[in-house]
Design an enzyme around this catalytic site. Structure first.
Site, PDB file in Angstrom:
ATOM      1  N   GLN A 165       4.939  43.455 -20.919  1.00  9.40           N
ATOM      2  CA  GLN A 165       5.541  44.795 -20.916  1.00  9.40           C
ATOM      3  C   GLN A 165       6.714  44.843 -19.949  1.00  9.40           C
ATOM      4  OE1 GLN A 165       2.384  47.620 -20.302  1.00  9.40           O
ATOM      5  NE2 GLN A 165       1.366  47.062 -22.202  1.00  9.40           N
ATOM      6  N   ASP A 314      -6.304  40.943 -22.875  1.00 10.38           N
ATOM      7  CA  ASP A 314      -7.048  42.049 -23.503  1.00 10.38           C
ATOM      8  C   ASP A 314      -8.423  41.610 -23.998  1.00 10.38           C
ATOM      9  OD1 ASP A 314      -4.950  43.763 -23.032  1.00 10.38           O
ATOM     10  OD2 ASP A 314      -3.989  43.352 -24.948  1.00 10.38           O
ATOM     11  N   ARG A 345     -11.382  47.682 -16.057  1.00  2.00           N
ATOM     12  CA  ARG A 345     -12.263  46.975 -17.001  1.00  2.00           C
ATOM     13  C   ARG A 345     -13.244  46.046 -16.288  1.00  2.00           C
ATOM     14  NH1 ARG A 345      -7.865  46.038 -21.931  1.00  2.00           N
ATOM     15  NH2 ARG A 345      -8.210  48.116 -22.817  1.00  2.00           N
TER      16      ARG A 345
HETATM   17  C1  S3P Z   1       1.136  44.067 -24.185  1.00  2.00           C
HETATM   18  C2  S3P Z   1       1.063  43.365 -23.015  1.00  2.00           C
HETATM   19  C3  S3P Z   1      -0.144  43.326 -22.169  1.00  2.00           C
HETATM   20  C4  S3P Z   1      -1.383  43.770 -22.934  1.00  2.00           C
HETATM   21  C5  S3P Z   1      -1.132  45.009 -23.736  1.00  2.00           C
HETATM   22  C6  S3P Z   1      -0.025  44.784 -24.742  1.00  2.00           C
HETATM   23  C7  S3P Z   1       2.411  44.088 -24.925  1.00  2.00           C
HETATM   24  O1  S3P Z   1       0.043  44.182 -21.061  1.00  2.00           O
HETATM   25  O2  S3P Z   1      -2.449  43.990 -22.052  1.00  2.00           O
HETATM   26  O3  S3P Z   1      -2.297  45.410 -24.427  1.00  2.00           O
HETATM   27  O4  S3P Z   1       2.422  44.484 -26.112  1.00  2.00           O
HETATM   28  O5  S3P Z   1       3.428  43.702 -24.356  1.00  2.00           O
HETATM   29  P1  S3P Z   1       0.789  43.705 -19.711  1.00  2.00           P
HETATM   30  O6  S3P Z   1       2.191  43.390 -20.024  1.00  2.00           O
HETATM   31  O7  S3P Z   1       0.673  44.884 -18.788  1.00  2.00           O
HETATM   32  O8  S3P Z   1       0.009  42.505 -19.251  1.00  2.00           O
END
Ligand code: S3P
Length: 435
Positions: A165, A314, A345
């Site tokens: 993200q 996840d 979690r």
């Molecule tokens: C995601 C990145 C992950 C994941 C989330 C989806 C994405 O989060 O846990 O469900 O689509 O880029 P983080 O980037 O916070 O690790």
């Protein structure tokens, strides 16, 4: 809505899991940033993604649903001033990626989300986006907050966390920045943004830093594209787990995304002794796909290497359930990020496992589960999910192989990622009903 699951099996059959959530968000966002029409097949029609679709409309794109999973996005070639607050619901991906993309436009956009999202840290994107030239109004570094976008300069950003993200927010901002934007992270996180940007014709490549290929973008005009969204491995993890722990089962998961940066759970399950076979590998549009055959397996506890955490971030809740049916200790470390997901979690999984009679222990950055093999788990608990979809699904799977039924207190949030989870599981013979 409360749901109950009870001892089931053998599980059998074949099914396609819902479309990948990460790819679905990105398809809508890049479609909205692009000039011209984007057609998407297999889009995940779950609450999280529907919030992104609504946001894409607010930023000026025409977004239409043509039929099951088929969506079209007519992008305006960039984001326009939104007339309303961007409501990201429960979705961290929607919030962080959209804020990154919005930063590159001369607009002011207010972002908000539900109670869970309002607690999640946004400074991890505010810091690099501020360095690039965006401004944020937020006292606490959490939603609600206003993003003031504008003229950005590219940066080389060393992210302290391995987060797709954060990486995606910075790269999307980099599409409208002067100069180049490079993202360095401790371990590689999922690369769907990078792959999809190529499909949209962006100016993206890699540069080797510290011996690893790092993504680099320059200002780009995206062109509408055709996209196909494969089945989500993070959703498929639940039927895969169910087939492994319910007696004499064999299921086929069709059309599964098998991007290596998403397969940490599969790698770990193979080390535990799981009978998993990939068939019919293919690569239609930018992402690898295969079918996966899963059979009930005698499993042993493992210690997955902490560097694997981003590739299974996840999947730790469901791994901790699977570990309860394995022989021996499973030790999960390097997963402190689990504490700032839709819920904490680590605490919720350990509390729930203990309530089901499993020997489990919290670590600051993970947990230990001491499994005693198939048929050893009592179950018989009512689980507190704190509105976390993956915690709810994990305990419903546990109840399919425990001696006594398991109830989850609130199954409504499952719709954020897996709208017909009970129906999907029942199609294999799982006993899941309202409680
Ligand atoms: C995601 C990145 C992950 C994941 C989330 C989806 C994405 O989060 O846990 O469900 O689509 O880029 P983080 O980037 O916070 O690790």
């Amino acid at each position: 809505m409360r749901l109950k699951s009870r001892f089931s099996g053998p599980l059998s059959g074949r099914a396609r899991p819902p479309g990948d959530k990460s790819i679905s968000h990105r398809a809508l966002i890049l479609g909205a940033l692009a000039q011209g029409a984007t057609t998407i097949d297999g889009l995940l029609e779950a609450d999280d993604v529907l919030h992104t679709a609504q946001a894409a409309r607010a930023f000026g794109a025409a977004v239409e649903r043509g039929g099951d999973g088929r969506w079209t996005v007519e992008g305006a070639g960039g984001f326009k001033q939104p007339p309303e607050t961007i409501d990201c619901g429960n979705s961290g991906t929607a919030a962080r990626l959209l804020m990154g993309a919005a930063s590159a436009y001369s607009i002011s956009a207010r972002f908000d989300g539900d109670q869970s999202l309002r607690k999640r840290p946004m400074n991890r994107i505010v810091a690099p986006l501020t360095q690039m030239g965006a401004r944020f109004d937020s006292a606490k570094g959490t939603l609600p907050m206003v993003v003031h976008g504008g003229k950005l300069s590219g940066i080389t950003y060393r992210s302290p966390v391995s987060s797709a993200q954060v990486k995606s927010a910075v790269l999307l901002a980099g599409l409208g920045a002067e100069g180049e934007t490079i993202l360095i992270e401790p371990e590689r996180s999922r690369d769907h943004t990078e792959r999809m940007l190529k499909v949209f014709g962006a100016n993206i490549d890699t540069v080797e830093i510290d011996g690893v290929a790092r993504p680099r973008v320059r200002a780009s005009a995206l062109k509408g594209a055709y996209l196909y969204v494969p089945g989500d491995p993070s959703s498929a993890a639940f039927p895969i787990a169910a087939a492994l722990i319910a007696q004499k089962s064999e299921v086929r998961i069709e059309d599964l995304l098998v991007n290596p940066l998403r397969l940490g759970l599969i790698e770990t399950l193979l080390e535990m002794g799981a009978a998993l076979t990939f068939e019919e590998r293919r690569d239609p549009i930018g992402e690898p796909i295969a079918d996966l055959v899963v059979k009930t397996s005698k499993l042993r506890g493992v210690t997955p290497p902490p560097r694997r955490a981003p590739a299974m971030i996840d999947e730790f809740p469901i791994l901790s359930v699977i570990a309860a049916f394995a022989e021996g200790e499973t030790r999960i470390e390097g997963a402190a990020e689990l504490r700032i997901k839709e819920s904490d979690r680590i605490t919720l999984m350990v509390d729930g496992l203990k309530a089901c009679g499993v020997d489990a222990e919290e670590l600051p950055d993970g947990l230990i589960v001491r499994g005693e093999g198939p048929k050893s788990v009592r179950g018989g608990a009512s689980i507190r999910t704190h509105g976390d979809h993956r915690v709810a699904m994990s305990f419903l799977v546990l109840g399919l192989a425990s001696k006594e039924p398991v109830v989850v207190d609130d199954a409504e949030m499952i719709a954020t990622s897996f709208p017909d989870f009970p129906g999907f599981m029942r199609s294999f013979g799982a006993k899941i009903e309202s409680a």
